[in-house]
Write an enzyme that holds these catalytic residues in place. Structure first.
Site, short mmCIF file in Angstrom:
data_model
loop_
_atom_site.label_atom_id
_atom_site.label_comp_id
_atom_site.label_asym_id
_atom_site.label_seq_id
_atom_site.Cartn_x
_atom_site.Cartn_y
_atom_site.Cartn_z
N ARG A 310 0.83 -1.15 0.10
CA ARG A 310 -0.07 -0.16 0.00
C ARG A 310 0.76 1.26 0.08
O ARG A 310 0.98 1.84 1.17
CB ARG A 310 -0.80 0.05 1.38
N ARG A 346 1.00 -1.53 -5.28
CA ARG A 346 -0.06 -1.08 -5.74
C ARG A 346 -0.02 0.42 -5.67
O ARG A 346 0.52 1.18 -4.91
CB ARG A 346 -1.27 -1.16 -4.82
N GLU A 444 -12.53 -4.08 -6.52
CA GLU A 444 -12.96 -3.70 -5.43
C GLU A 444 -14.35 -2.81 -5.35
O GLU A 444 -14.83 -2.27 -4.37
CB GLU A 444 -12.13 -2.74 -4.18
N ASN A 467 -12.12 -5.42 1.26
CA ASN A 467 -12.79 -4.21 2.28
C ASN A 467 -13.62 -3.32 1.53
O ASN A 467 -14.40 -2.95 2.24
CB ASN A 467 -11.40 -3.71 2.91
N ASP A 468 -12.93 -2.87 0.34
CA ASP A 468 -13.83 -1.96 -0.39
C ASP A 468 -15.04 -2.66 -0.85
O ASP A 468 -16.10 -2.06 -1.08
CB ASP A 468 -13.06 -1.21 -1.15
N ARG A 478 -17.19 1.69 5.41
CA ARG A 478 -16.38 0.62 6.28
C ARG A 478 -15.95 0.86 7.52
O ARG A 478 -15.52 0.30 8.37
CB ARG A 478 -15.28 0.09 5.24
C1 PEP Z 1 -9.35 -3.33 0.15
O1 PEP Z 1 -10.08 -2.71 -0.52
O2 PEP Z 1 -9.54 -4.67 0.39
C2 PEP Z 1 -7.92 -3.29 -0.06
C3 PEP Z 1 -6.97 -4.29 -0.01
O3 PEP Z 1 -7.48 -2.03 -0.16
P1 PEP Z 1 -7.54 -0.99 1.05
O4 PEP Z 1 -7.84 -1.77 2.39
O5 PEP Z 1 -6.10 -0.36 1.10
O6 PEP Z 1 -8.62 0.06 0.83
MG MG Z 2 -9.31 -0.77 -1.34
#
Ligand code: PEP
Ligand code: MG
Length: 591
Positions: A310, A346, A444, A467-468, A478
């Site tokens: 990240r 990324r 995502e 996550n997204d 979130r």
């Molecule tokens: C996600 O969205 O799952 C992801 C890996 O990116 P981030 O958590 O940095 O938004």
């Molecule tokens: Mg993400």
């Protein structure tokens, strides 16, 4: 005006509960930083030092008056007329309030408190009392009083003992931790953190897990209960925080720590083994990192490279965007550490809850706004600095690249076009570069999952950011605890999108991984394996546990379970299926 002081049992143990978002146990003194003030250290001074302490306050107040006086002058000049500057008169009145100042002196003379703490304590009570007053005008003066308090404390802070706690091992206590706070904090001193607000998939929690820092979030009004210097125990396993733990609590935790250490040591035997199911399906198990130095732990824990770097945290950590050379050095460092495995970089995913100071105007709906690849495409010059750095590293190391927050095919094509432009710029400059070994798209956003067949033609892999994907599929922020019940990783809608993405990727002959937090959860491993993911990328500390889980599972069993789960109508049904297999396969890990 000053409320009575009732803090008799100062050193009694107090327990609070919240949400444990990062496991582990930490014990250190608290460093409390609320939104407005760094709560000063509290310590007892010698009788002979009292006069000196009081004269320090007098000097700080005189300095504060001077600063406010010059502010008044500036406002008068800027306004071009008399009167506007009088807004500061309320500030000056506070600095001359005899009741308050006498109370501060009393705290020093009678209780031997250091002046910073005596002033802070008195002013905090004063502010609390003001907040409760019915009169609107007086209530609104709270902001002025807070401003005065902040200024005086800052002026006092030039003393030696101020900030002691921040310079030693501590547990950070804040109302809310932003991703940039986590990027900037001193990782060698912070032993854990406790916050009033937060959620499991907020970036601050993700970082805590990555760094192996115990963390508990969502502790109601905690900042009012704990003081800088208090001994604080953080139990990230159970979401418990204890102020001034008693001897029996400490020994209780000593036992828990030993049990957990034993479990962790037991996992060491898997570190050098493959992440392969019992019936021979090999999974690429890689690690997520936010800071270059985490790659050491990823390697030590047996990760097959980095599945998600990240990079935005590296941007937040420096003042201004890091230049091409700095980025080249950092990416090379990570690539060297994990060599011969690949590091997937990324590209910048700034925005959402990852605001860089002042670089992005606050938005009403930041998660639906200017974020990820949208920012990169709108700022091609900034984006190409990062792309050039990655292309240069690819000439000497194994790197992949992936683009975050892709929601349309056009965005993906534009991102690749800018990669070509960056390449041409390096050719023109005669700089050695190589195309990254693999180019991928993060899935995502539901729109990306639904057009995954079209996106798949453009890339070498997909990495699903659950996550997204969950937040956008379920329309739940979130990090918003009020709707956290709807943040459902196992909602049938999410599970179907995962399967659609895998199918589209595999039909196009590319690999598909997950780098969201779902991949780190031992209850979800059977489902992710059964759905057919080729790669799981998890926080570096989680690699051994997830490897153990994979090695305990039977792919064919997981596959049948996932097929059945795709017909389920509720998250609970799907969870029960996962839980059954997890409990049968690695019960010792689920305690
Ligand atoms: C996600 O969205 O799952 C992801 C890996 O990116 P981030 O958590 O940095 O938004
Ligand atoms: Mg993400």
């Amino acid at each position: 005006m000053v409320p009575e002081d009732h803090d008799g049992l100062e050193n009694a143990e107090k327990r609070f509960s919240g949400i444990g978002v990062s496991s582990g146990i930490a014990l250190a003194h608290a460093h409390v930083r609320n939104n407005y003030f760094v709560e000063p250290d509290k310590y007892i001074i010698d009788d002979e030092a009292k006069d000196e302490e009081i004269s320090r306050l007098e000097k700080a107040i005189a300095g504060t008056k001077e600063q406010i006086g010059s502010l008044k002058d500036q406002v008068r000049e800027a306004a071009g007329s008399e009167g506007e500057e009088n807004i500061f008169d309320a500030h000056l009145l506070v600095l001359e309030d005899k009741v308050v100042l006498d109370e501060v002196r009393k705290n020093v003379r009678e209780d031997n408190f250091n002046i910073e703490y005596a002033f802070y304590k008195t002013m905090s009570h004063y502010i609390e009392a003001l907040r409760k007053i019915g009169d609107r005008y007086l209530r609104e003066r709270v902001v002025d009083v807070e401003d005065v308090m902040r200024r005086v404390l800052r002026n006092l802070a030039s003393g030696e003992k101020a900030e002691y706690s921040a310079r030693h091992d501590h547990v950070l206590v804040v109302p809310e931790l932003t991703p940039s706070d986590t990027a900037q904090m001193n990782h060698s001193l912070v032993q854990g953190f406790a916050t009033e607000i937060g959620s499991y998939t907020s970036h601050a929690a993700i970082i805590a897990r990555s760094l192996g820092l115990p963390a508990v979030v969502g502790i109601n009004r905690f900042c009012e209960e704990v003081h800088t210097g208090d001994q604080l125990l953080i139990d990230g396993y159970n979401g418990v925080v204890v102020i001034n733990p008693s001897a029996s609590t400490l020994s209780e935790y000593e036992i828990l720590k030993k049990e957990k250490d034993k479990l962790r040591e037991g996992l060491e035997e898997f570190i050098n083994k493959d992440a392969e199911t019992k019936d021979g399906r090999e999974i690429i198990l890689s690690a997520n990192i936010e800071f270059a130095y985490e790659s050491d732990l990823a390697k030590k824990n047996g990760a097959k490279g980095i599945g998600l770097f990240r990079t935005e945290f590296f941007y937040m950590n420096t003042s201004g965007a890091p230049d091409e050379e700095e980025q080249f050095q950092t990416y090379s460092e990570v690539a060297d550490t994990v060599d011969p495995n690949t590091v997937i970089i990324r590209t910048l995913d700034i925005g959402g809850d990852k605001l860089q100071n002042n670089s992005i105007k606050p938005e009403l709906n930041p998660f639906l706004g200017w974020r990820g690849v949208r920012v990169s495409l709108d700022r091609p010059e900034l984006f190409k600095v990062q792309l050039r750095a990655i292309l240069r590293v690819a000439a000497v190391s194994k790197v992949g690249i992936m683009f975050p927050m892709i929601s349309t095919l056009k965005e993906l094509k534009q991102a690749k076009e800018l990669l070509n432009e960056a390449e041409n710029e390096l050719i023109d400059a005669g700089v050695t570069y190589e195309r990254p070994a693999e180019i991928g798209a993060m899935i995502e956003v539901p729109s990306a999952a639904l057009i995954a067949d079209q996106l798949a033609k453009e890339v070498d892999f997909f990495s699903v950011g659950t996550n997204d994907l969950i937040q956008y599929t379920m329309a739940v922020d979130r990090i918003n605890e009020r709707v956290s019940d709807l943040y459902q990783p196992l909602n049938p809608a999410v599970v179907r999108l995962l399967k659609e993405t895998i199918n589209a990727g595999h039909d196009a002959g590319i690999w598909v991984g997950v780098c969201g937090e779902m991949a780190s959860d031992l209850f979800f491993t059977p489902l992710l394996i059964g759905l057919g993911f080729d790669e799981l990328s998890v926080g570096a500390p989680r690699v051994p546990a997830i490897k153990h889980a994979i090695r305990s599972l039977d792919y064919e069993v997981c596959k049948s379970m996932a097929e059945a789960a795709l017909c389920d109508a509720s998250p609970d049904q799907i969870f029960r299926r996962c839980e059954k297999i997890a409990l049968e396969s690695y019960p010792e890990m689920l305690g």
